[in-house]
Design a protein around this motif. Structure first.
Motif, PDB file in Angstrom:
ATOM      1  N   SER A 147       3.182  -1.287  -5.307  1.00 30.16           N
ATOM      2  CA  SER A 147       3.107  -0.753  -3.945  1.00 30.16           C
ATOM      3  C   SER A 147       3.152   0.770  -3.975  1.00 30.16           C
ATOM      4  O   SER A 147       3.872   1.367  -4.784  1.00 30.16           O
ATOM      5  N   LEU A 149       4.376   3.815  -1.809  1.00 26.33           N
ATOM      6  CA  LEU A 149       5.317   4.076  -0.731  1.00 26.33           C
ATOM      7  C   LEU A 149       5.290   5.547  -0.350  1.00 26.33           C
ATOM      8  O   LEU A 149       5.029   6.422  -1.182  1.00 26.33           O
ATOM      9  N   ASN A 165       5.447   1.259   3.246  1.00 26.37           N
ATOM     10  CA  ASN A 165       4.444   0.764   2.313  1.00 26.37           C
ATOM     11  C   ASN A 165       3.046   0.990   2.892  1.00 26.37           C
ATOM     12  O   ASN A 165       2.700   0.422   3.930  1.00 26.37           O
ATOM     13  N   THR A 167       0.271   0.473   0.944  1.00 29.55           N
ATOM     14  CA  THR A 167      -0.655  -0.243   0.066  1.00 29.55           C
ATOM     15  C   THR A 167      -1.717  -1.029   0.820  1.00 29.55           C
ATOM     16  O   THR A 167      -2.895  -1.008   0.418  1.00 29.55           O
TER      17      THR A 167
END
Length: 393
Positions: A147, A149, A165, A167
């Motif tokens: 991920s 962040l 997050n 992603t």
């Protein structure tokens, strides 16, 4: 100061003002660079591995300024050992007096596991909103798709919001590890005001990607992506040593609005030196036709620092093609086509580095700040400490 006393300095300031009014036109790109004569003002250790905060190793330094003139020095604090896959925490120290004094170490993010999942990271600034960001990767060695962040501060890094997050907003399947260094906010067209972060990937998707935001960091998407590739047409990828594998990267914006992106040349394709690519569309693409290798900027390989200011391109990295040692500053007056001079910063072991410059006061542009991994012997580790060097230009 009366212009007649220092006519050359006065004329240089007039030209820079004219360039600012043009705001990124082609004529602006041809403005003559200021001439510099760098000298080291101070070089102090701000983190010592195995001592500060019960951390085994401080690695991967990155750094930024804040709109109010604070310097933020950050690093990956490796709790139990110095390995990449060990437990990591993002560490921070702040200086409000241009590196003379520093706040005690603060730990921003704990990866939450005893084995490494956090990779630090990139810092960048949106001057309009007085917001400082830190972007980093999580679940690096535990998840198929780590991920990305993002966290931010609006009070010069004193306090920080919770990481979020981003992603799902990025291109699926492209592993994006924000490189140690800094992101940029474009000052010229095309896409003036865009935030650009350079990231690199690991595993089957190893390559370089540019992460873009056109709304001050609220939303993000993947722009250019350059995958690892054969060094030349005669290499078909069977021998990995004949691959061009991109690593940690750093973008800068040139006065014509183009982005110059420096990358680690992991497998030493063509030479033991840095590679560069150029984007003319604000980071949407990085044509492989723009790829060039700089034979002057030799590397072991490792991460390095890059910064453009007032017509001068600055580079920091080890002055060695085989070992992480001899931290050196180089400068160029022609956007890296040639290098006009060099200044040794540290002759012994030295590794990753990052650079920044304060932006608020014109006088602040007379100083360059370098954060780098430092060792205390020529043959030993380069990760004994992280040092901060102040350089008068």
């Amino acid at each position: 100061m009366a212009p007649t006393l220092y006519p050359e300095l006065f004329m240089w300031r007039v030209v820079v003002l004219f360039c600012a009014v043009l705001s990124g036109t082609p004529d602006c790109a041809r403005v003559s660079a200021r001439k510099v004569n760098p000298k080291i003002v101070s070089d102090v250790t701000i983190w010592t591995s195995g001592v500060e905060g019960e951390i085994a190793g401080y690695r991967t330094p990155f750094m930024t300024y804040t709109p109010n003139g604070t310097i933020l020095a950050l690093a990956g604090a490796r709790k139990y050992n110095k390995k990449d896959n060990g437990k990591k925490i993002i560490s921070l120290r702040r200086s409000t007096d241009k590196g003379v004094t520093w706040t005690p170490t603060a730990f921003l993010v704990d990866d939450g596991y005893d084995h490494g999942v956090l990779g630090a990271g990139t810092a960048f600034v949106d001057d309009d909103s007085n917001t400082t960001f830190v972007m980093f990767i999580h679940c690096q060695f535990r998840c198929a798709v780590p991920s990305v962040l993002l966290m931010n501060s609006t009070n010069d890094g004193v306090t920080w919001g919770q990481p979020r997050n981003i992603t799902p907003q990025l291109q699926p399947g492209v592993v994006s590890h924000p490189s140690p260094g800094y992101g940029i906010r474009k000052r010229y067209e095309p896409h003036k005001g865009r935030l650009v972060v350079c990231a690199h990937g690991r595993g089957p998707d190893w390559g370089l990607s540019l992460l873009l935001s056109d709304d001050g960091g609220r939303t993000w998407r993947t722009g250019a992506f350059v995958a690892k590739r054969p060094c030349n047409d005669s290499c078909r990828g069977e021998n990995q040593q004949h691959m061009f594998q991109l690593g940690e990267c750093q973008p800068v914006e040139l006065p014509d609005g183009s982005l110059l992106v420096m990358t680690r040349n992991e497998l030493r394709c063509t030479c033991h030196c840095k590679a560069f690519l150029t984007s003319h569309d604000g980071g949407e693409s990085l044509p492989i036709s723009s790829l060039r290798f700089d034979q002057t900027l030799i590397e072991p390989p490792t991460d390095a620092g890059l910064l453009f200011s007032d017509g001068v391109l600055y580079f920091t990295g080890p002055n060695s093609s085989s070992k992480r040692q001899k931290m050196t500053l180089r400068w160029s007056y022609d956007n890296g086509t040639s290098w006009a001079g060099e200044l040794p910063i540290w002759e012994k072991a030295a590794g990753y580095s990052a650079v920044t410059m304060l932006q608020k006061d014109p006088e602040d542009k007379n100083y360059l700040y370098v954060l780098y991994e430092k060792g205390f012997s020529k043959t030993g580790t380069s990760t004994a400490a992280i040092a901060f060097a102040k350089i008068q230009l």
